[in-house]
Design a protein around this motif. Structure first.
Motif, mmCIF file in Angstrom:
data_model
loop_
_atom_site.group_PDB
_atom_site.id
_atom_site.type_symbol
_atom_site.label_atom_id
_atom_site.label_comp_id
_atom_site.label_asym_id
_atom_site.label_seq_id
_atom_site.Cartn_x
_atom_site.Cartn_y
_atom_site.Cartn_z
ATOM 1 N N ARG A 105 11.961 14.131 87.808
ATOM 2 C CA ARG A 105 12.005 14.128 86.339
ATOM 3 C C ARG A 105 10.574 14.315 85.835
ATOM 4 O O ARG A 105 9.672 13.556 86.200
ATOM 5 N N THR A 106 10.387 15.334 85.021
ATOM 6 C CA THR A 106 9.031 15.747 84.635
ATOM 7 C C THR A 106 8.454 14.853 83.551
ATOM 8 O O THR A 106 9.162 14.331 82.685
ATOM 9 N N HIS A 107 7.144 14.678 83.624
ATOM 10 C CA HIS A 107 6.362 14.024 82.578
ATOM 11 C C HIS A 107 5.311 15.019 82.093
ATOM 12 O O HIS A 107 5.054 16.043 82.735
ATOM 13 N N ALA A 108 4.717 14.706 80.985
ATOM 14 C CA ALA A 108 3.678 15.575 80.420
ATOM 15 C C ALA A 108 2.464 14.737 80.067
ATOM 16 O O ALA A 108 2.578 13.563 79.682
ATOM 17 N N LEU A 109 1.289 15.337 80.234
ATOM 18 C CA LEU A 109 0.045 14.706 79.806
ATOM 19 C C LEU A 109 -0.285 15.229 78.411
ATOM 20 O O LEU A 109 -0.467 16.435 78.212
ATOM 21 N N GLY A 110 -0.341 14.316 77.457
ATOM 22 C CA GLY A 110 -0.564 14.716 76.074
ATOM 23 C C GLY A 110 -1.997 15.133 75.811
ATOM 24 O O GLY A 110 -2.891 15.039 76.670
ATOM 25 N N ALA A 111 -2.222 15.582 74.544
ATOM 26 C CA ALA A 111 -3.560 16.046 74.159
ATOM 27 C C ALA A 111 -4.586 14.931 74.242
ATOM 28 O O ALA A 111 -5.782 15.181 74.457
ATOM 29 N N GLY A 112 -4.138 13.702 74.089
ATOM 30 C CA GLY A 112 -5.065 12.584 74.158
ATOM 31 C C GLY A 112 -5.558 12.299 75.559
ATOM 32 O O GLY A 112 -6.464 11.488 75.741
ATOM 33 N N TYR A 145 9.229 26.384 97.411
ATOM 34 C CA TYR A 145 7.955 25.741 97.091
ATOM 35 C C TYR A 145 7.731 25.878 95.586
ATOM 36 O O TYR A 145 7.765 26.994 95.037
ATOM 37 N N ALA A 146 7.513 24.742 94.930
ATOM 38 C CA ALA A 146 7.357 24.730 93.474
ATOM 39 C C ALA A 146 6.145 23.884 93.104
ATOM 40 O O ALA A 146 5.838 22.887 93.771
ATOM 41 N N VAL A 147 5.474 24.272 92.020
ATOM 42 C CA VAL A 147 4.313 23.543 91.507
ATOM 43 C C VAL A 147 4.559 23.249 90.030
ATOM 44 O O VAL A 147 4.880 24.158 89.241
ATOM 45 N N TYR A 148 4.398 21.987 89.661
ATOM 46 C CA TYR A 148 4.560 21.589 88.267
ATOM 47 C C TYR A 148 3.223 21.088 87.728
ATOM 48 O O TYR A 148 2.554 20.253 88.357
ATOM 49 N N ASP A 149 2.855 21.616 86.560
ATOM 50 C CA ASP A 149 1.611 21.234 85.884
ATOM 51 C C ASP A 149 1.966 20.406 84.661
ATOM 52 O O ASP A 149 2.546 20.925 83.694
ATOM 53 N N PRO A 150 1.643 19.106 84.648
ATOM 54 C CA PRO A 150 2.023 18.269 83.495
ATOM 55 C C PRO A 150 1.196 18.545 82.244
ATOM 56 O O PRO A 150 1.573 18.102 81.156
ATOM 57 N N VAL A 151 0.086 19.256 82.384
ATOM 58 C CA VAL A 151 -0.720 19.579 81.209
ATOM 59 C C VAL A 151 -0.076 20.722 80.427
ATOM 60 O O VAL A 151 0.134 20.644 79.215
#
Length: 708
Positions: free
Chosen positions: A569-576, A450-456
């Motif tokens: 495939r991971t994505h990220a939420l930017g500062a904006g 079980y894994a959790v990924y936080d894009p922030v």
């Protein structure tokens, strides 16, 4: 010279010998009348006629020349003819009756002729006794020899039939595939006792329906083994209707086999046919037809019995394959219905997945995967494997997947979630051990990652329970197997699980899988992990093609075990896309929070959500100030929807209740629940976060304030 008894017998025989053809014809007529079964087969009838003529000639010769009965030579082919009768399935009693009947007819003729040669009653009586004694001794000796040869051949035929049936049991039903099993029956029969074999199964039986004699009998041709110079013709499994009144229809309806001689309809070269129903466990499955056109011998009762025994073995194998196919299809349907139908909409990761059931001999397993959107734009990735195969493993998989989704919905950390899941497996194992039918009895075990990924934060937190570790490919092409605390398999109890956390660059590729992907009888796990890393680093235009390449590389053939593969495939939420404010624990912070939210939504172009978002933020911040503890933080996330989160240092979980008309409070969370698409609470090591998810479809429900 005085005439003796032997001399009188010799004169009578010499006189009768000139009319031997009449005597032979009379014996044949008697045999045809009393033993018609000897004349059904033309070949046997011809052999019987030859044997009658040879025995009459031998007996008359011995009487004519006064040879001792023990010295009279029987026909040279007598024993071979007895063996042929045994091979043809003629009963031993029929052969003995034929001997006695022929003896009676010949003696009657001889005794009737004696008074013509003398008036001496004593001499006639003595000659009659001499003839009877000689004939009886000859018949006894030849019949004993014939019985010995007949029984020897019958024993040999019995051993041959038993060996045939045993060999059929080995060669027929080597797999649980219906078409292959019927083809094995056809091939074996062609090798042993048939020139042409067809096997037709009832279409209703193939689809697990009850056999009914009402309406047309629809058959599916599943096997054919013709003997021809051009080789076997391919079987297309075409459907056809069995004609009413045909031998096949009679066999299917009555359940009784039959043999037929003569030209078959549509096949003039075929001169002998056996039609045998395929029945197992009281169910009619189909019919097999064995025909001869090259072998000149007609089928006899022995052949029919052999065909029945082989067909019975084949029918059991077909029924086993039919039941297995039905159970496997049921389990596959159940399992596929319990697996995700498609990837949920979320922005944290791009996913691709595959599920491959094991080969036919193993059966459906309990592997599963899942992608679960969580609060805060996070996503949970799950892969698990239930020990065992079959419908019970698939059902257990569905229960565990539901449990994981339920536990994930309350935002438990990975290690705590596995602890709760371990308790659930223990309870399920106790239930199955008490199962009265015994089908699901036994220890229940499973593994899970079980894994959790936080894009922030780009944090990847995971824990495993006896599962193989995931693989990671960074954007620079480096592939590695993540080093995680192993954790015990689910169902042991009493051992804690430990989580690990990694910070991932955007664009990292994660591979979660079950052990069937990397472990097989040909190589160990380490070799499989090395091949997995090599397959993951190969460039591909899409994640789907990466998934296909991994499967093709590691599983060139049907896997020995179930395989579940989940690529992300991971994505990220930017500062904006993220805005955060620290709030003071005072009432004035509520108005400042509304102002901050209004400005931020204007910057994001979400003015239409302004009023709704301000109401939700006001209620959440007010609750945090009144009932929580510092520090208090407000966070907005602009993803597919607008996420509002308020965190504080208290672990108290707010509860939704309905306020009455004169209540001064209690409407805050009710308002949030009415305005938000989803809302909830997640706990951290310190404090909690109350979150709400808003969309432009949210409207203010006046009923929340008007109900008493």
């Amino acid at each position: 010279m005085d005439l003796t008894a032997a001399g009188l017998a010799s004169r009578v025989v010499r006189e009768l010998g000139s009319r031997a053809d009449e005597l032979i014809a009379e014996v044949e007529r008697g045999l045809r009348r009393e033993l018609p079964e000897l004349w059904d087969d033309p070949g046997i009838a011809r052999m019987v006629a030859e044997n009658v003529a040879d025995h009459i000639a031998a007996g008359l010769f011995g009487l004519e020349h006064a040879i001792e009965a023990t010295l009279i030579e029987p026909p040279p082919a007598d024993l071979d003819r007895s063996r042929r009768l045994a091979r043809h399935g003629i009963p031993l009693g029929t052969m003995l009756r034929a001997f006695r009947l022929a003896q009676t007819i010949v003696l009657d003729r001889l005794l009737a002729e004696m008074p013509r040669f003398t008036d001496d009653v004593e001499l006639t009586s003595a000659a009659a006794r001499h003839v009877i004694a000689t004939a009886a001794a000859y018949v006894d000796r030849t019949s004993e020899q014939g019985v010995a040869a007949f029984q020897e051949e019958r024993d040999r035929r019995l051993q041959w039939r038993l060996s045939m049936v045993n060999e059929a049991g080995v060669r027929i039903g080597t797999t649980l595939d219906i078409a292959r099993t019927t083809q094995e029956l056809a091939d074996y029969a062609v090798e042993r006792f048939a020139d042409l074999v067809t096997v037709d199964l009832l279409d209703a039986a193939l689809h697990a329906h009850e056999f009914s004699t009402e309406g047309p009998l629809v058959l599916r041709r599943t096997a054919r083994a013709p003997v021809s110079d051009d080789g076997p013709e391919p079987v297309t499994q075409e459907l056809h209707t069995c004609p009413d009144g045909s031998p096949e229809a009679h066999a299917l309806i009555t359940g009784r086999p039959a043999k037929h001689h003569g030209d078959a309809a549509g096949a003039p070269r075929i001169h002998s046919t056996l039609v045998v129903p395929l029945r197992a466990r009281g169910v009619t499955l189909g019919v097999a037809r064995f025909s001869r056109h090259r072998n000149p011998d007609l089928y006899d009762d022995e052949d029919l019995l052999l065909a029945q025994e082989i067909a019975a073995r084949a029918a059991v194998a077909v029924d086993n394959a039919r039941r297995y196919s039905y159970a496997r299809a049921t389990a596959l349907t159940l399992q596929r219905s319990l697996l995700p139908r498609g990837a949920p909409r979320q922005s944290a990761v791009e996913v691709a997945y595959r599920y491959l059931p094991a080969g036919d001999r193993v059966g459906v397993g309990g592997d599963w995967y899942d992608v679960i959107p969580l609060s805060g734009a996070r996503v949970a990735l799950v892969v698990g494997d239930v020990v065992g195969h079959g419908i019970h493993a698939a059902a257990t998989m569905g229960r565990l997947r539901t449990a994981v989704r339920t536990l994930a919905d309350i935002d438990l950390p990975p290690d705590e979630l596995l602890t709760h899941l371990d308790d659930i497996v223990l309870r399920l194992s106790g239930e199955t051990s008490d199962d009265v039918d015994g089908e699901a009895a036994g220890d229940l075990g499973a593994t899970c990652l079980y894994a959790v990924y936080d894009p922030v934060s780009r944090r990847f937190t995971l824990a495993r329970a006896g599962h193989v570790p995931p693989a990671l490919v960074t954007p620079d092409g480096t592939a590695e197997i993540l080093d995680l605390p192993p954790g015990p398999p689910l169902g042991l109890g009493g051992v804690p699980f430990e989580a690990a956390e990694f910070e991932l660059p955007e664009g990292s590729l994660l591979a979660l899988y079950t052990d069937g992907l990397v472990e097989s009888r040909d190589h160990d796990v380490d070799a499989g992990l090395a091949r997995l890393r090599q397959a993951l680093v190969r460039p591909a235009p899409s994640l789907e093609e990466v998934c296909d390449h991994v499967i093709e590389t590691l599983l060139p053939t049907r896997p020995d075990d179930d395989v579940a593969l989940l690529l992300a495939r991971t994505h990220a939420l930017g500062a904006g896309q993220v805005a955060t404010w620290d709030l003071a624990a005072e009432p004035a912070a509520v108005s400042r929070a509304r102002s901050d939210v209004s400005r931020q939504l204007s910057d994001w172009g979400l003015e239409e959500l302004g009023f709704t978002a301000e109401l939700v933020v006001s209620e959440l911040v007010t609750n945090a100030i009144r009932y929580g503890r510092p520090p208090i933080r407000l966070r907005l996330i602009h993803d597919r929807t607008l996420l509002c989160e308020v965190s504080d240092g208290s672990s108290t979980t707010p509860h939704l209740r309905r306020a009455r008309v004169f209540d001064e409070g209690g409407r805050g969370l009710l308002l949030v629940a009415q305005l938000a698409e989803r809302w909830g609470t997640r706990h951290a090591r310190r404090g909690k976060t109350v979150w709400a998810e808003l969309s432009d479809s949210a409207e203010l429900p006046l009923s929340a304030f008007t109900q008493a």
